[in-house]
Design a protein around this motif. Sequence first.
Motif, PDB file in Angstrom:
ATOM      1  N   LYS A 142      -8.883   1.307  -4.125  1.00 45.90           N
ATOM      2  CA  LYS A 142      -8.175   1.242  -5.405  1.00 45.90           C
ATOM      3  C   LYS A 142      -7.525  -0.123  -5.582  1.00 45.90           C
ATOM      4  O   LYS A 142      -7.565  -0.707  -6.675  1.00 45.90           O
ATOM      5  CB  LYS A 142      -7.124   2.352  -5.476  1.00 45.90           C
ATOM      6  CG  LYS A 142      -6.348   2.387  -6.786  1.00 45.90           C
ATOM      7  CD  LYS A 142      -5.351   3.532  -6.803  1.00 45.90           C
ATOM      8  CE  LYS A 142      -4.555   3.538  -8.106  1.00 45.90           C
ATOM      9  NZ  LYS A 142      -3.556   4.654  -8.133  1.00 45.90           N
ATOM     10  N   GLN A 174       0.805  -1.210   0.000  1.00 46.21           N
ATOM     11  CA  GLN A 174       0.000   0.000   0.000  1.00 46.21           C
ATOM     12  C   GLN A 174       0.844   1.269   0.000  1.00 46.21           C
ATOM     13  O   GLN A 174       0.361   2.326   0.362  1.00 46.21           O
ATOM     14  CB  GLN A 174      -0.932   0.011   1.213  1.00 46.21           C
ATOM     15  CG  GLN A 174      -1.996  -1.075   1.185  1.00 46.21           C
ATOM     16  CD  GLN A 174      -3.109  -0.784   0.195  1.00 46.21           C
ATOM     17  OE1 GLN A 174      -2.920  -0.914  -1.013  1.00 46.21           O
ATOM     18  NE2 GLN A 174      -4.245  -0.381   0.683  1.00 46.21           N
ATOM     19  N   THR A 187      -7.193   4.336  -0.788  1.00 42.92           N
ATOM     20  CA  THR A 187      -6.092   3.527  -1.311  1.00 42.92           C
ATOM     21  C   THR A 187      -6.468   2.055  -1.310  1.00 42.92           C
ATOM     22  O   THR A 187      -6.177   1.313  -2.260  1.00 42.92           O
ATOM     23  CB  THR A 187      -4.817   3.743  -0.475  1.00 42.92           C
ATOM     24  OG1 THR A 187      -4.465   5.132  -0.505  1.00 42.92           O
ATOM     25  CG2 THR A 187      -3.654   2.936  -1.026  1.00 42.92           C
TER      26      THR A 187
END
Length: 265
Positions: free
Chosen positions: A166, A29, A163
């Motif tokens: 995504k 990440q 995030t």
Amino acid sequence: MLDLGFHQAASLHSLTPQAELRLLAVASQGNTANGLETLWQICASLQRLGYPVVVLDGTAQESDDSPGLLHLLQHATWNDGASLNLGATASSLAVIPAAKGLQHLSRKAGDAARSPLESLLPYFRTYGLMVIHAPASTLGPLLTHTATVPLVVMGSGAAGVMTSYKSLKQIALHTGLPCMVAALLHSNTAAERRKAQSQLMTLQACAERHLGGPIRTTTIATQNPQDLQRLALQLLENAGTMNGALAALTPSNLTGMPAHFVRSH
């Protein structure tokens, strides 16, 4: 069951180590500060359970001074009987730089009818578990013919939710695989746990609305060994098998998404 410690009767619960190489996938990440440290703790827990672990680190670049997966794939001269130089990362946990090698395999995945990860089996068959840690954009194509459940570690705040979403979308676009999302708790206070649960509920709602199916979620107190062991066992339970024919995942709610899968998010 996953909350129990590993003990002498664990074999009765089918938790004994297997001979086959199994696959775990963890989406990196980027700026998730403690995500990488949590990964090492999970791998250490798995090794204590008797599973030799090798990590293909898709966030570390191979080089001539630090050879890695790309050199294996290119059959470099050091591979003929020489040992892999892990440098400062060498320890009881094998961590191999793999950014270029995984990107190479990821690019080839679209043209393959079988998992490109099968080509790695001869190099790592002596291990019990292979952990692939890489960006979701790289993981997605690599997991198209596997039946593992990838782990996404969610960072804090709204940025962490975005995030993580995504990453979920990138994996779903390629595979339709359901993911597990873990929110890390650093102080494990009631307020922090409520906040993390709220963020996970937001992420779940977005995934159900735009990606066509639910996700699995959990909260992990990073200072609690029992929580880390519980996550390690959950990942082990969801690991795919690495053999001559990786099993394809049975179509789930995340496959067949054209009717309502929103690609603009």
